[in-house]
Design a protein around this motif. Structure first.
Motif, PDB file in Angstrom:
ATOM      1  N   ALA A 112      22.356 -81.959 -26.505  1.00 15.15           N
ATOM      2  CA  ALA A 112      23.311 -81.229 -25.663  1.00 15.15           C
ATOM      3  C   ALA A 112      23.277 -81.770 -24.231  1.00 15.15           C
ATOM      4  CB  ALA A 112      22.972 -79.739 -25.677  1.00 15.15           C
ATOM      5  N   GLN A 133      25.043 -85.128 -24.133  1.00 15.57           N
ATOM      6  CA  GLN A 133      26.489 -84.911 -24.220  1.00 15.57           C
ATOM      7  C   GLN A 133      27.046 -84.391 -22.886  1.00 15.57           C
ATOM      8  OE1 GLN A 133      28.828 -83.675 -27.803  1.00 15.57           O
ATOM      9  NE2 GLN A 133      28.652 -81.693 -26.834  1.00 15.57           N
ATOM     10  N   LYS A 134      26.302 -83.469 -22.260  1.00 17.53           N
ATOM     11  CA  LYS A 134      26.794 -82.850 -21.017  1.00 17.53           C
ATOM     12  C   LYS A 134      26.805 -83.836 -19.842  1.00 17.53           C
ATOM     13  CE  LYS A 134      25.869 -79.003 -17.881  1.00 17.53           C
ATOM     14  NZ  LYS A 134      25.042 -77.825 -17.573  1.00 17.53           N
ATOM     15  N   ASN A 149      28.063 -79.957 -34.245  1.00 18.78           N
ATOM     16  CA  ASN A 149      28.161 -79.553 -32.836  1.00 18.78           C
ATOM     17  C   ASN A 149      28.305 -80.699 -31.830  1.00 18.78           C
ATOM     18  OD1 ASN A 149      27.990 -76.803 -33.408  1.00 18.78           O
ATOM     19  ND2 ASN A 149      25.758 -76.875 -33.550  1.00 18.78           N
ATOM     20  N   GLU A 175      21.588 -76.475 -29.760  1.00 21.56           N
ATOM     21  CA  GLU A 175      22.462 -77.367 -28.979  1.00 21.56           C
ATOM     22  C   GLU A 175      23.754 -76.684 -28.555  1.00 21.56           C
ATOM     23  OE1 GLU A 175      21.504 -77.885 -32.098  1.00 21.56           O
ATOM     24  OE2 GLU A 175      23.259 -78.205 -33.383  1.00 21.56           O
ATOM     25  N   GLU A 176      23.962 -75.437 -29.010  1.00 20.90           N
ATOM     26  CA  GLU A 176      25.186 -74.720 -28.621  1.00 20.90           C
ATOM     27  C   GLU A 176      25.060 -74.053 -27.244  1.00 20.90           C
ATOM     28  OE1 GLU A 176      27.329 -72.730 -32.064  1.00 20.90           O
ATOM     29  OE2 GLU A 176      25.368 -73.060 -32.967  1.00 20.90           O
TER      30      GLU A 176
END
Ligand code: NDP
Length: 399
Positions: free
Chosen positions: A151, A154-155, A239, A371-372
């Motif tokens: 996550a 990705q961010k 996700n 990861e959400e």
């Protein structure tokens, strides 16, 4: 701030208890509850007297009504499940009945089928949402930190991640010819199962241990790595935007694999019950009883673990590669909390995940994989609570 009920009193639970006590502003009170209450009392004895108040209780976590009674008595704000994956659903049922938030470190699997899938726990989504409570699934290291790393990548670094290689290395030596670093039954079920990887929208199955490479790990050196199935691939495949390929790699020594091969060949890793002198016994459970208790490996284990993820993808139309990993020293963990690094790297994120929910940072009704949620406060907490991470934008790649 709040009260946590910790279920289980094994290797991971020991670390969770230590880490809750290091974070007393969030964990004002804890109750350690497990099948064998003497193990809970031994943990309390080690840590009692600090700012976090500690209680203990005996509970059979397979029994929903026993769990509900305990939750109603202790009135926790959150339940941290660090018993075994078999207990996930009964503990989630008890949380639903009492409207208490839930965190675990491993996905449910039925005792009679070695199958790692989220479908059973994802089936609770609507009920948790309606009850207004949060279930945070897989808040260990892998699953757990590997999802937070994904996550975070990705961010901050990618428009799209195309491939993820999760690399789990343990270069620890405990001096026994053969022992497993966490619950032997769960560990052996995992490594004797078929491997798999995700590619172009589907999972491709491989024979156990049939894909081997060598990877030169930072701070550890070159190690044999083998492709395994691992549960976080299932949720990451859903996700992570634009994902095309996910693989999970774990190190094993030739010595470990030779012992495992022999045990498998003679039937000792089977989960099919057999009749022995009038008793039904499961060979793998008997093997667990004769192997060293993972909790006893702490004082003997020397060396380091290195667990992390290599991401490849694009940002602003340009290719990007990013490796983020943690290195953990078995002996330093033992000095700090009396456990080796495998329990440490699972117990620290379990405490952090619970703290994220308790402090409201990750409080959302429903059932979620790690990861959400926003990775940033968790990444900060990893640095503060003993699992600092390192980054590289030019790592060695796995072909
Ligand atoms: P242990 O076997 O050391 O401890 C498990 C504990 O659960 C024991 O105290 C055991 O009690 C208790 N327990 C088992 N059955 C019940 C029951 N019916 N009711 C109440 N308590 C019960 O395991 P670990 O501490 O090594 O592992 C804990 C969890 O962490 C596992 O789910 C494992 O899969 C997970 N894990 C996750 C990792 C990750 O990175 N995500 C990595 C490593 C582990 P008793 O003492 O009586 O046997």
């Amino acid at each position: 701030m709040g009260k946590a009920l910790i279920i289980g009193a094994g290797g991971v639970a020991g670390v969770v208890v230590h880490k809750c006590c290091q974070n007393p502003d969030v964990f004002e009170e804890i109750c350690i509850a497990s099948r064998t209450v003497s193990k809970c009392e031994a943990l309390k004895k080690k840590l009692d007297g600090g700012k976090t108040k500690i209680q203990t209780a005996q509970v059979d976590a397979n029994n929903v009504s026993e769990l509900v009674t305990l939750i109603e008595r202790f009135q926790p704000d959150i339940v941290i499940n660090v018993a075994l994956p078999y207990q996930d659903l009964t503990i989630m049922d008890a949380c639903l009945a009492t409207k208490v938030d839930y965190v675990d470190t491993a996905n449910y699997e039925p005792e009679d089928t070695a199958k790692f899938e989220y479908k059973w726990q994802w089936a609770y989504r609507d009920r948790f949402k309606e009850a207004g409570i949060t279930a945070l699934l897989g808040s260990g290291f892998d699953p757990g930190v590997t999802g937070v790393f994904s996550a975070y990548a990705q961010k901050h670094y990618f428009d799209e991640i195309h491939t993820i290689d999760i690399l789990d290395a343990n270069a620890g030596d405990h001096g026994y010819p053969f022992a497993t670093n966490f619950n032997p039954e769960i560990n052996i079920r995992e490594v004797t199962a078929k491997g798999s990887y995700f590619e172009n929208g589907k999972f491709i199955e491989t024979d156990p241990m049939s894909i081997k490479k060598v990877y030169d790990f930072p701070q550890i050196g070159p190690k044999d790595i083998y492709l395994l199935h691992h549960e976080e691939m299932e949720s990451l495949a859903i996700n992570i935007k634009g994902i095309k390929k996910i693989r999970f790699w774990m190190t094993f020594s030739q010595n470990y694999l030779t012992h495992l091969q022999v045990l498998q060949n003679v039937g000792m890793t089977s989960i099919e019950p057999i009749n022995y002198e009038g008793h039904q016994i499961v060979p793998l459970q008997f093997l667990k009883a004769v192997l060293p208790d993972p909790a006893s490996l702490g004082p003997r284990t020397k060396g380091k673990t290195n667990i992390g993820c290599i991401f490849q993808g694009v940002k602003n139309g340009k290719p990007v590669t990013y490796y983020v990993y943690n290195v953990c020293d078995h002996q330093e963990c033992y000095r700090e909390v009396g456990s080796q690094a495998i329990s440490y790297t699972t117990g620290v994120p379990a405490m952090i995940g619970a703290a994220m929910v308790l402090t409201g940072k990750w409080k959302r009704p429903g059932v979620f994989n790690i990861e959400e949620f926003d990775p940033d406060p968790f990444m900060d907490a990893l640095n503060r609570f003993g699992l600092p991470w390192h980054e590289s934008f030019v790592p060695e790649l796995i072909d």
